[in-house]
Enzyme design. Sequence first.
Site, PDB file in Angstrom:
ATOM      1  N   GLU A 271       0.821  -1.227   0.000  1.00 61.16           N
ATOM      2  CA  GLU A 271       0.000   0.000   0.000  1.00 61.16           C
ATOM      3  C   GLU A 271       0.844   1.261   0.000  1.00 61.16           C
ATOM      4  OE1 GLU A 271      -2.127  -0.412   3.668  1.00 61.16           O
ATOM      5  OE2 GLU A 271      -3.576  -1.807   2.851  1.00 61.16           O
ATOM      6  N   PRO A 272       1.623   1.479  -1.022  1.00 61.72           N
ATOM      7  CA  PRO A 272       2.442   2.693  -1.027  1.00 61.72           C
ATOM      8  C   PRO A 272       1.617   3.932  -1.353  1.00 61.72           C
ATOM      9  CG  PRO A 272       2.724   1.502  -3.082  1.00 61.72           C
ATOM     10  CD  PRO A 272       1.805   0.664  -2.235  1.00 61.72           C
ATOM     11  N   GLY A 273       1.847   4.985  -0.607  1.00 59.50           N
ATOM     12  CA  GLY A 273       1.259   6.278  -0.956  1.00 59.50           C
ATOM     13  C   GLY A 273       2.382   7.177  -1.427  1.00 59.50           C
ATOM     14  N   ARG A 274       3.262   7.491  -0.469  1.00 57.27           N
ATOM     15  CA  ARG A 274       4.382   8.393  -0.732  1.00 57.27           C
ATOM     16  C   ARG A 274       5.219   7.939  -1.949  1.00 57.27           C
ATOM     17  NH1 ARG A 274       6.290  11.345   3.516  1.00 57.27           N
ATOM     18  NH2 ARG A 274       5.336   9.813   4.882  1.00 57.27           N
ATOM     19  N   ARG A 310       3.622  19.763   6.139  1.00 57.17           N
ATOM     20  CA  ARG A 310       4.626  18.803   6.630  1.00 57.17           C
ATOM     21  C   ARG A 310       5.795  19.428   7.398  1.00 57.17           C
ATOM     22  NH1 ARG A 310       7.290  15.637   4.009  1.00 57.17           N
ATOM     23  NH2 ARG A 310       6.866  13.755   5.213  1.00 57.17           N
ATOM     24  N   TYR A 314       5.786  18.009  11.089  1.00 56.78           N
ATOM     25  CA  TYR A 314       6.731  16.920  11.388  1.00 56.78           C
ATOM     26  C   TYR A 314       8.189  17.378  11.370  1.00 56.78           C
ATOM     27  CZ  TYR A 314       2.662  14.459   9.400  1.00 56.78           C
ATOM     28  OH  TYR A 314       1.410  14.023   9.092  1.00 56.78           O
ATOM     29  N   CYS A 341       0.136  33.617  10.226  1.00 57.55           N
ATOM     30  CA  CYS A 341       0.528  34.426  11.380  1.00 57.55           C
ATOM     31  C   CYS A 341       0.958  33.570  12.549  1.00 57.55           C
ATOM     32  CB  CYS A 341      -0.614  35.364  11.746  1.00 57.55           C
ATOM     33  SG  CYS A 341      -0.843  36.570  10.442  1.00 57.55           S
ATOM     34  N   GLU A 342       1.969  32.775  12.333  1.00 57.29           N
ATOM     35  CA  GLU A 342       2.580  31.980  13.399  1.00 57.29           C
ATOM     36  C   GLU A 342       4.066  31.880  13.088  1.00 57.29           C
ATOM     37  OE1 GLU A 342       0.847  28.376  14.761  1.00 57.29           O
ATOM     38  OE2 GLU A 342      -1.161  28.927  14.103  1.00 57.29           O
TER      39      GLU A 342
HETATM   40  N1  LLP Z   1      -1.398   2.011   4.560  1.00 55.19           N
HETATM   41  C1  LLP Z   1      -1.884   2.499   5.721  1.00 55.19           C
HETATM   42  C2  LLP Z   1      -2.793   1.681   6.519  1.00 55.19           C
HETATM   43  C3  LLP Z   1      -1.511   3.787   6.144  1.00 55.19           C
HETATM   44  O1  LLP Z   1      -1.971   4.257   7.301  1.00 55.19           O
HETATM   45  C4  LLP Z   1      -0.633   4.567   5.352  1.00 55.19           C
HETATM   46  C5  LLP Z   1      -0.234   5.919   5.763  1.00 55.19           C
HETATM   47  C6  LLP Z   1      -0.159   4.019   4.139  1.00 55.19           C
HETATM   48  C7  LLP Z   1      -0.573   2.744   3.783  1.00 55.19           C
HETATM   49  C8  LLP Z   1       0.743   4.763   3.208  1.00 55.19           C
HETATM   50  O2  LLP Z   1       1.954   5.127   3.773  1.00 55.19           O
HETATM   51  P1  LLP Z   1       3.090   5.731   2.811  1.00 55.19           P
HETATM   52  O3  LLP Z   1       3.452   4.667   1.816  1.00 55.19           O
HETATM   53  O4  LLP Z   1       2.552   6.913   2.131  1.00 55.19           O
HETATM   54  O5  LLP Z   1       4.198   6.059   3.721  1.00 55.19           O
HETATM   55  N2  LLP Z   1       1.039  12.718   6.686  1.00 55.19           N
HETATM   56  C9  LLP Z   1       2.287  11.983   6.900  1.00 55.19           C
HETATM   57  C10 LLP Z   1       2.161  10.537   6.525  1.00 55.19           C
HETATM   58  C11 LLP Z   1       1.028   9.814   7.203  1.00 55.19           C
HETATM   59  C12 LLP Z   1       0.818   8.436   6.703  1.00 55.19           C
HETATM   60  C13 LLP Z   1      -0.407   7.808   7.251  1.00 55.19           C
HETATM   61  N3  LLP Z   1      -0.647   6.475   6.820  1.00 55.19           N
HETATM   62  C14 LLP Z   1       3.395  12.674   6.130  1.00 55.19           C
HETATM   63  O6  LLP Z   1       3.172  13.724   5.532  1.00 55.19           O
HETATM   64  O7  LLP Z   1       4.536  12.213   6.143  1.00 55.19           O
END
Ligand code: LLP
Length: 418
Positions: A271-274, A310, A314, A341-342
């Site tokens: 499940e890649p997002g990033r 981000r 973070y 304004c922070e």
């Molecule tokens: N699967 C599940 C169940 C998740 O909770 C997440 C991310 C992913 C897959 C995808 O993760 P990735 O491959 O993108 O790392 N807002 C934060 C990242 C939060 C991720 C939350 N869950 C940031 O900007 O770094």
Amino acid sequence: MRDFESENGVMLFAGVPVTDLADAFGTPVYVTDEQRIRENYRRIRDAFSAHMETAVHYACKANTNLAILSILNQEGSGIDAVSAGEVAACIRAGIPPERIMYTGVNVSDAELKAVTDMEVMINIDSESGLERLAAINRDLPVSFRITPDVGSGHSDKVVTGRRGSKFGIPMDRVVKTYLRARDLGFDIRGIHAHIGSGGQAVEPFTDMAGIMADTVNRLQDKGIDLDFIDIGGGIGVPYRMNEEEMDLEELAFDVTEIILEETDVRKLIVEPGRYIVCDSTVLLTRCVDVKDAGTKRYIGVDAGFNTLARPAMYDAYHYVAIGNRFGKAATAKYDVAGPICESGDILARDRALPKPEEGDVVVVYDAGAYGFSMSSNYNSRPLCAEVLVNDGEAELIREHEAPEDLWRNQIVPERLRR
Ligand code: LLP
């Protein structure tokens, strides 16, 4: 991090001068390179598929723009969705429900009802969730998210897999929960874990795979056979110049080897997002103010943590360049600061950059994951536009909000209007 070409000192993004993009669409604006999404998707799919049947489920929380979901739909991607809104957006983009898995945390009955009505697979996060789902719908395939007690991530705020986490079924309750689901008559398909986001090491993934393999075998001993193991997302990408990339081939080989050797499961989900969208996108923001504050020099820009959360949230690092002074020698160090304004509204700190001027186009790299999707209306600033570039052509894929959008859903009681 990607290298970009330039032409007459102007950075080219997917072949288009960033100054042209900023002029045509205004700033701040997120600009995405369509081909890069396709390449990233194919690279990760091929790395795992070389070893075993793998479905890539794009974690759409990284960016749910319908155009981006449509690109991934064309690629045949599945989806990791975390809310009814994400599921609905994916269906709207044409992704078939059977390719979508819903993984919520602290899910309300109303949301369970909404996602089951859309007929997607449910990845159950808690024993309470199992009981409540049983009362709502037992006809859809399910899997369970476990808490493997392995964590990884670029910040503590995004580590999810450690013992005591709010996510998943604690290890000592896992077998019991599966047995309960069987008694309730559920069609149990798999097991899921997500250790966290943006970690750069392979080892936590193999540790998790080992724990999942062991759990799968314990379930098999009880007569529960699973079709798939879902190792979640979290594959880190380099945000800094010269930072090493995670070895994807090694990750794919090591994880699949554990599953193939230690279990009878023959299907993997990742499940890649990033990994898929991060480096596909830059944020273009205009320099509106240059200030020498004595102890610091500032490049004031029109994007703040309302646009890219981000760095403030973070302490995340995003490389920045001045797009119209590309490749020019640095003259001093600057902080790139936004209009919120922070004092924490700093997109980048202490960056060696060429001497800036008002009107310059500042390019924030690697902004495709959790960039637009985490943006907000704070300080009553409308959400910005998104643009897609393909074959040298740039198209708007989201209009920037208008001021009216800020109060569209607000209601002023009659008595206050007098
Ligand atoms: N699967 C599940 C169940 C998740 O909770 C997440 C991310 C992913 C897959 C995808 O993760 P990735 O491959 O993108 O790392 N807002 C934060 C990242 C939060 C991720 C939350 N869950 C940031 O900007 O770094």
